[in-house]
Design an enzyme around this catalytic site. Structure first.
Site, short mmCIF file in Angstrom:
data_model
loop_
_atom_site.label_atom_id
_atom_site.label_comp_id
_atom_site.label_asym_id
_atom_site.label_seq_id
_atom_site.Cartn_x
_atom_site.Cartn_y
_atom_site.Cartn_z
N HIS A 62 0.84 -1.19 0.00
CA HIS A 62 0.00 0.00 0.00
C HIS A 62 0.87 1.24 0.00
O HIS A 62 1.87 1.31 0.71
CB HIS A 62 -0.92 0.03 1.22
CG HIS A 62 -1.84 1.22 1.23
ND1 HIS A 62 -3.06 1.21 0.58
CD2 HIS A 62 -1.70 2.45 1.77
CE1 HIS A 62 -3.63 2.40 0.74
NE2 HIS A 62 -2.84 3.16 1.45
N ASP A 141 -14.99 2.00 5.34
CA ASP A 141 -13.85 2.73 4.77
C ASP A 141 -14.18 3.29 3.40
O ASP A 141 -13.79 4.40 3.07
CB ASP A 141 -12.63 1.81 4.68
CG ASP A 141 -11.46 2.50 4.01
OD1 ASP A 141 -10.92 3.44 4.61
OD2 ASP A 141 -11.11 2.13 2.87
N ARG A 148 -13.73 11.86 3.19
CA ARG A 148 -12.50 12.55 3.62
C ARG A 148 -11.94 13.40 2.49
O ARG A 148 -11.39 14.48 2.72
CB ARG A 148 -11.45 11.52 4.06
CG ARG A 148 -11.69 10.93 5.44
CD ARG A 148 -10.83 9.70 5.66
NE ARG A 148 -9.41 9.98 5.44
CZ ARG A 148 -8.53 9.06 5.04
NH1 ARG A 148 -8.91 7.83 4.78
NH2 ARG A 148 -7.26 9.39 4.88
N SER A 163 -7.89 3.29 7.90
CA SER A 163 -8.31 3.00 6.53
C SER A 163 -7.42 1.93 5.90
O SER A 163 -7.90 0.94 5.35
CB SER A 163 -8.26 4.29 5.70
OG SER A 163 -8.48 4.02 4.34
N LYS A 167 -8.56 -2.24 5.47
CA LYS A 167 -8.70 -2.76 4.10
C LYS A 167 -7.81 -3.98 3.88
O LYS A 167 -8.23 -4.97 3.29
CB LYS A 167 -8.33 -1.67 3.09
CG LYS A 167 -9.50 -0.90 2.54
CD LYS A 167 -9.10 -0.02 1.38
CE LYS A 167 -8.01 0.94 1.77
NZ LYS A 167 -8.04 2.20 1.02
#
Length: 432
Positions: A62, A141, A148, A163, A167
């Protein structure tokens, strides 16, 4: 928090009340226990994928987002080509940063809205899937993420941490590599803030029994030369063919080395780096990318021959203002320029122009001559071109002296049970 988050998912709590909560967290922060609880509540808002029937250690990556950051497009098939299953659930653009889903969907026919069963089948048969969140996967999320973006609450460590980890836990991974950006083009522009986020993510992941390695990487200038959607796919394909820019290739191979280590394919990150470079050189990574595109409904002809793609209707050149060397490129201005011309969103449901983007002709340290082309803005619509060009003009700084190049990877963070705070920070000032 459970009442609020689960009520929001069920539609019992309106957007404006969740916005108030997000703003409160943005200003007041959360302690580690609160962040861990929020992560678990968000995780339990939907289904958790079980990939235990698929052989091998499942590893994902990520990134906290950057300008020109097309690493995932290269990294996921590269690591899969080396034998590590990669279930990658990605997101759309957030603020001035690009989104992996938007880039993938610029490939004609490519499907990112897969079911969880298609995720399992793709990881089992192809070794890699790149998709968006389903309605069943961390719906809290998915809704909070979009909110957001339009309520100026993106740059919050508790919200970012909850978040990301929720995930990744939901998609069934066993381990995770994180690319935490720092610099002008990142959400965390100060190194100290990026380090705090990295430590938080590694700690929370460890609390859930997941091994995580995080890297802090430079985002003071765009990564590679392309910033947009389709033009980033083209640059990613060039990298998969072993012809990518040095900064993009270096970062991708470093992250791949860590993923191969966590996946049990090598015993050191250096060994993983060498294995990933070999997969790029041999063409195995590129072949895996084409296989993934075909499996998810994309037309591989455009990947194999990008010149067949429809050309942008409008192009504007940016010229060098003076002789000398390119001293800096403000990645934030480049990212905002991309938004102005249609490569990003100003509103939640705004449509992306896949052809829109900024193509750099020079990078920091390159010599320049007054009047030569240093960047090109392109798009299928004319609106925003004037404002976009003004931002790109402001992004460039020139000098009579050649600046010293800065490393792409700055440091590595991982759990260390022998240290006092159980976190080890290792400098990483090197080039591959």
């Amino acid at each position: 928090m459970e009442f609020l988050v689960h009520g929001y998912v069920r539609g019992e709590i309106p957007d404006y009340q969740m916005s108030a909560f997000l703003m409160a967290v943005f200003f007041r922060g959360m302690d580690l226990e609160e962040m861990t609880q929020l992560t678990e509540i968000m995780l339990r808002s939907g289904e958790v994928v079980d990939l235990s029937s698929i052989p091998g250690i499942k590893v994902d990556k990520h990134s906290t987002g950057g300008v020109g950051d097309k690493v995932s497009l290269i990294l996921a098939p590269l690591v899969a080509a080396c034998g590590v299953p990669v279930p990658m659930i990605s997101a759309r653009g957030l603020g001035h940063t690009g989104g992996t889903l938007d880039k993938l969907e610029s490939i004609p026919g490519f499907r990112t809205n897969l079911s969880l069963e298609e995720l399992r089948r793709g990881v089992s048969e192809v070794g890699v899937v790149m998709m968006g969140q389903t309605d069943d996967l961390v719906p809290a999320d998915r809704r909070m993420y979009a909110l957001r973006d339009v309520t100026a609450t993106v740059e919050s460590i508790p919200l970012i941490a909850a978040s990301i980890i929720s995930k990744k836990l939901a998609e069934g991974v066993d381990a995770l590599v994180l690319d935490i950006k720092t610099g002008r083009g990142a959400f965390m522009q100060k190194y100290e803030d990026s380090l705090e986020l990295a430590k938080t993510l590694v700690t929370i992941g460890n609390n859930f029994g997941k091994r995580i390695i995080a890297f802090i990487t430079d985002m003071s200038q765009p990564l590679g030369y392309a910033a947009g959607n389709w033009i980033e796919v083209v640059e990613a394909v060039e990298c998969l063919r072993g012809q990518g820019p040095a900064d993009l290739t270096d970062l991708t191979c470093t992250l791949a080395g860590a993923m191969l280590l966590l996946g049990g394919k090598v015993t050191t990150i250096d060994g993983g780096i060498q294995e990933s470079k070999a997969a790029l050189a041999s063409g195995r990574a590129y072949e895996k990318f084409v296989e993934m595109v075909r499996n998810q409904g994309g037309d591989p002809r455009y990947v194999e021959n990008p010149g067949q793609y429809p050309q942008p209707k409008f192009r504007v050149e940016v010229l060098a203002a003076s002789d000398g060397y390119l001293e800096s490129i403000d990645a934030l201005e480049i990212g905002l320029a991309c938004v102005e011309i249609g490569a990003g969103r100003k509103r939640m449901r705004e449509k992306i122009d896949p052809n829109a983007g900024v193509l750099l002709r020079k990078k920091v340290g390159d010599p320049v001559v007054r009047g030569e082309c240093i960047a090109i803005l392109q798009a299928d619509r004319k609106e925003g071109m004037t404002l976009g060009k003004a931002r790109v003009d402001r992004a460039f700084r020139f000098s009579s002296l050649k600046p010293e190049p800065s490393p792409v990877v700055l440091s590595m963070i991982e759990v260390d049970e022998t240290s006092v705070d159980k976190i080890r920070v290792k400098p990483w000032p090197r080039s591959l």
